[in-house]
Design an enzyme around this catalytic site. Structure first.
Site, mmCIF file in Angstrom:
data_model
loop_
_atom_site.group_PDB
_atom_site.id
_atom_site.type_symbol
_atom_site.label_atom_id
_atom_site.label_comp_id
_atom_site.label_asym_id
_atom_site.label_seq_id
_atom_site.Cartn_x
_atom_site.Cartn_y
_atom_site.Cartn_z
ATOM 1 C CG HIS A 209 -4.451 -0.017 3.976
ATOM 2 N ND1 HIS A 209 -3.691 -0.819 3.141
ATOM 3 C CD2 HIS A 209 -5.487 0.422 3.212
ATOM 4 C CE1 HIS A 209 -4.260 -0.879 1.946
ATOM 5 N NE2 HIS A 209 -5.341 -0.119 1.961
ATOM 6 C CG HIS B 283 -6.740 0.288 -1.584
ATOM 7 N ND1 HIS B 283 -7.008 -0.263 -0.354
ATOM 8 C CD2 HIS B 283 -7.690 -0.223 -2.415
ATOM 9 C CE1 HIS B 283 -8.060 -1.060 -0.421
ATOM 10 N NE2 HIS B 283 -8.491 -1.047 -1.652
ATOM 11 C CB CYS C 262 -0.981 -0.004 1.165
ATOM 12 S SG CYS C 262 -0.243 0.191 2.801
#
Length: 387
Positions: A347, A359, A299
């Protein structure tokens, strides 16, 4: 990275559908998972499908957190390795220089003895721990020329600096070893969590996997609904702001209506457009933990690469990226902003507008567009504008 779904207690609604509180006959094959499930078992002792899903999600979450720790440890280790290499190279060069100076000073001692009563003892000088002591004890300092004395002083200064560099190199080597151990620990943790998750999923029947997919679909639909609500809210606020701006401009004579803020917004929008264009071109590439492209990403690797394409340098990990810009409210989020998730900030995604983001989600998944509410509203940590 992780699937980022917030755990829900049995018997509560998931995307508007009440999930069963007890396991049914169709889930008896999941009994093998009861020893590994963290959630409390159902009344008959077997974990429900929801409990298995929670366990898998928890494992992915733990793997994601460990991945960011791995990224941080890897970056730290790389910096320390470069420093150690630089220090060792410097020490080697200084040692060579000392040897050359030592040989010259030894020749000074030999030359002085040629006119003295004693025989030259150059070998003793070359093996001496302290050339200063040797010169003092043999009373040679008073017989050296100014240039020779200057070279002696330079030698002592260089010797002191070399010893300091050697200590620095030794300390840096110790720190590097510790960082390498941390790196290996983080790597092992990620691999273990992912292995456990795969093992749990491998024990599900085709029917159970289909039911999990149905639950996931319902969650995605709910996330899309909330994204649409945010898009309406943002559009309404933007319209109100534009209306207020127009009213202000019409009441001010002699102005063009162009402000520094508008110029700043335009500059950011141009950079954000480049970052988003890059991110969109990566859609479909696999998530791989620790990866920064170009063939795969995790990510923070994706967001770093996207903004690099726009000429903006972001740190490697989510923990540091969250401080690399200005924090704004979710209602004020603009395309290109970074959306961070979870209390441990493990994240991140790239906001594209209308409650959606690009993402790299988790192992086994691919870079994709998805609602920022994919794991529920409560997991959204913050929004940061990086440029």
């Amino acid at each position: 990275m992780a699937s980022h779904r917030k755990s829900r207690p049995a018997g509560t609604r998931v995307a508007g559908i009440r999930t069963p509180a007890l396991a049914t006959a169709a889930l008896t094959s999941v009994a093998l998972l009861s020893q590994t499930a963290n959630a409390a078992p159902s009344a008959d002792g077997n974990p429900s499908l929801e409990e298995v899903e929670k366990k898998v999600d928890d494992l992915y979450r733990q793997a994601e957190s460990a991945t960011e720790k791995y990224n941080a440890a890897k970056e730290k280790t790389s910096k320390q390795r470069r420093r150690v290499d630089s220090l060792l190279d410097d020490v080697a060069k200084r040692a060579q220089k000392l040897n050359e100076q030592r040989e010259r000073l030894g020749s000074f001692a030999a030359a002085q003895y040629r006119t003295g009563a004693a025989a030259p003892d150059t070998a003793t000088f070359l093996l001496a721990d302290s050339p200063q002591d040797y010169f003092d004890q043999t009373q040679l300092m008073g017989r050296l020329t100014s240039r020779q004395k200057s070279e002696v002083d330079d030698y002592f200064s260089e010797q002191s600096a070399t010893m300091k560099k050697r200590r620095e190199a030794s300390e840096s080597l110790q720190s590097l070893t510790e960082s390498q151990n941390d790196l290996q620990t983080a790597k092992s943790t990620v691999q273990k969590k992912l292995s456990d998750a795969r093992e749990l999923l491998s024990k599900l029947t085709a029917e159970e996997k289909a039911r999990l997919a149905a639950i996931e679909k319902q969650k995605q639909e709910e996330a899309a609904r909330k994204a649409a609500e945010l898009a309406k809210q943002q559009a309404a606020e933007q319209a109100a702001q534009q209306s207020g701006s127009s009213t202000s401009d019409s009441g001010t004579s002699g102005t063009s209506g162009t402000s520094g803020s508008t110029s700043t917004d335009a500059s950011y929008a141009n950079k954000a457009a480049k970052a988003l264009a890059f991110a969109r071109s990566q859609i479909g590439k696999p998530y791989v933990w620790g990866a920064t492209g170009p063939d795969s990403y995790d990510c923070s690797g994706l967001t770093q690469a996207a903004w690099k394409a726009a000429g903006v340098s972001l740190p490697r990990t989510t923990y540091v990226q969250v401080n690399a810009g200005t924090t704004v409210s979710l209602a004020d989020a603009q395309p290109g902003d970074l959306i961070f998730f979870y209390d441990d900030i493990s994240h991140v995604g790239l906001y594209i507008g209308n409650g959606m983001m690009i993402h790299a989600p988790k192992p086994g998944a691919y870079v994709r567009e998805e609602s920022i509410y994919y794991g529920g509203e409560s997991i959204i940590h913050s929004v940061v504008r990086p440029a």
